[in-house]
Design a protein around this motif. Structure first.
Motif, PDB file in Angstrom:
ATOM      1  N   ALA A   1       0.827  -1.209   0.000  1.00  0.00           N
ATOM      2  CA  ALA A   1       0.000   0.000   0.000  1.00  0.00           C
ATOM      3  C   ALA A   1       0.859   1.255   0.000  1.00  0.00           C
ATOM      4  O   ALA A   1       0.597   2.189  -0.777  1.00  0.00           O
ATOM      5  CB  ALA A   1      -0.938  -0.003   1.211  1.00  0.00           C
ATOM      6  N   ILE A   2       1.891   1.307   0.823  1.00  0.00           N
ATOM      7  CA  ILE A   2       2.730   2.511   0.868  1.00  0.00           C
ATOM      8  C   ILE A   2       3.551   2.662  -0.410  1.00  0.00           C
ATOM      9  O   ILE A   2       3.765   3.777  -0.894  1.00  0.00           O
ATOM     10  CB  ILE A   2       3.634   2.552   2.120  1.00  0.00           C
TER      11      ILE A   2
ATOM     12  N   ALA B  50       1.140   4.167  -2.916  1.00  0.00           N
ATOM     13  CA  ALA B  50       0.792   5.538  -2.525  1.00  0.00           C
ATOM     14  C   ALA B  50       1.949   6.491  -2.819  1.00  0.00           C
ATOM     15  O   ALA B  50       1.739   7.599  -3.315  1.00  0.00           O
ATOM     16  CB  ALA B  50       0.411   5.592  -1.055  1.00  0.00           C
ATOM     17  N   LYS B  51       3.171   6.063  -2.539  1.00  0.00           N
ATOM     18  CA  LYS B  51       4.330   6.909  -2.813  1.00  0.00           C
ATOM     19  C   LYS B  51       4.502   7.156  -4.302  1.00  0.00           C
ATOM     20  O   LYS B  51       4.879   8.255  -4.711  1.00  0.00           O
ATOM     21  CB  LYS B  51       5.597   6.275  -2.242  1.00  0.00           C
ATOM     22  N   GLN B  52       4.236   6.152  -5.124  1.00  0.00           N
ATOM     23  CA  GLN B  52       4.352   6.331  -6.567  1.00  0.00           C
ATOM     24  C   GLN B  52       3.350   7.359  -7.077  1.00  0.00           C
ATOM     25  O   GLN B  52       3.693   8.200  -7.895  1.00  0.00           O
ATOM     26  CB  GLN B  52       4.158   5.006  -7.289  1.00  0.00           C
ATOM     27  N   VAL B  53       2.129   7.290  -6.597  1.00  0.00           N
ATOM     28  CA  VAL B  53       1.110   8.245  -7.021  1.00  0.00           C
ATOM     29  C   VAL B  53       1.446   9.647  -6.511  1.00  0.00           C
ATOM     30  O   VAL B  53       1.280  10.638  -7.223  1.00  0.00           O
ATOM     31  CB  VAL B  53      -0.290   7.811  -6.535  1.00  0.00           C
TER      32      VAL B  53
ATOM     33  N   PHE C 183       0.407  12.376   0.158  1.00  0.00           N
ATOM     34  CA  PHE C 183      -0.244  11.246   0.826  1.00  0.00           C
ATOM     35  C   PHE C 183      -0.023  11.311   2.324  1.00  0.00           C
ATOM     36  O   PHE C 183       0.968  11.852   2.798  1.00  0.00           O
ATOM     37  CB  PHE C 183       0.223   9.900   0.253  1.00  0.00           C
ATOM     38  N   TRP C 184      -0.986  10.759   3.051  1.00  0.00           N
ATOM     39  CA  TRP C 184      -0.953  10.719   4.516  1.00  0.00           C
ATOM     40  C   TRP C 184      -1.452   9.354   4.971  1.00  0.00           C
ATOM     41  O   TRP C 184      -2.291   8.737   4.320  1.00  0.00           O
ATOM     42  CB  TRP C 184      -1.876  11.795   5.106  1.00  0.00           C
ATOM     43  N   GLY C 185      -0.964   8.906   6.115  1.00  0.00           N
ATOM     44  CA  GLY C 185      -1.462   7.677   6.718  1.00  0.00           C
ATOM     45  C   GLY C 185      -2.839   7.909   7.324  1.00  0.00           C
ATOM     46  O   GLY C 185      -3.113   8.986   7.858  1.00  0.00           O
ATOM     47  N   VAL C 186      -3.723   6.921   7.218  1.00  0.00           N
ATOM     48  CA  VAL C 186      -5.077   7.045   7.760  1.00  0.00           C
ATOM     49  C   VAL C 186      -5.473   5.753   8.469  1.00  0.00           C
ATOM     50  O   VAL C 186      -4.950   4.686   8.179  1.00  0.00           O
ATOM     51  CB  VAL C 186      -6.132   7.343   6.665  1.00  0.00           C
TER      52      VAL C 186
ATOM     53  N   GLY D 226      -4.228   2.436   6.344  1.00  0.00           N
ATOM     54  CA  GLY D 226      -3.797   2.625   4.973  1.00  0.00           C
ATOM     55  C   GLY D 226      -3.309   4.034   4.732  1.00  0.00           C
ATOM     56  O   GLY D 226      -2.854   4.710   5.651  1.00  0.00           O
ATOM     57  N   PHE D 227      -3.431   4.489   3.487  1.00  0.00           N
ATOM     58  CA  PHE D 227      -2.934   5.793   3.084  1.00  0.00           C
ATOM     59  C   PHE D 227      -3.963   6.493   2.216  1.00  0.00           C
ATOM     60  O   PHE D 227      -4.686   5.859   1.452  1.00  0.00           O
ATOM     61  CB  PHE D 227      -1.620   5.640   2.311  1.00  0.00           C
ATOM     62  N   ALA D 228      -4.001   7.807   2.351  1.00  0.00           N
ATOM     63  CA  ALA D 228      -4.926   8.621   1.565  1.00  0.00           C
ATOM     64  C   ALA D 228      -4.116   9.513   0.643  1.00  0.00           C
ATOM     65  O   ALA D 228      -3.096  10.077   1.043  1.00  0.00           O
ATOM     66  CB  ALA D 228      -5.798   9.469   2.479  1.00  0.00           C
TER      67      ALA D 228
END
Length: 59
Positions: free
Chosen positions: A13-14, A17-20, A28-31, A39-41
């Motif tokens: 997941a991270i 998220a980092k690629q996007v 992105f932030w952790g949620v 996960g990540f938002a």
């Protein structure tokens, strides 16, 4: 519209998220979801656009 992606591991997941978030204007932030899933938002210019959530298979 918010798109939610589900992953089996936090590392997957991270990574996604980092690629996007490398795109200009994205962050992105952790949620933690209300049901306890983590996960990540992904935010674009301050607006939530995607979520990458970790789900675990029950034994």
């Amino acid at each position: 519209m918010i798109i939610t992606h589900y992953f089996r591991t936090q590392e997957d997941a991270i990574f996604r998220a980092k690629q996007v978030a490398k795109q200009p204007g994205y962050d992105f932030w952790g949620v933690t979801m209300p049901n306890g899933k983590r996960g990540f938002a992904i935010y674009k210019k301050g607006n939530l656009v995607e979520q990458y959530i970790t789900v675990r298979k029950k034994d």
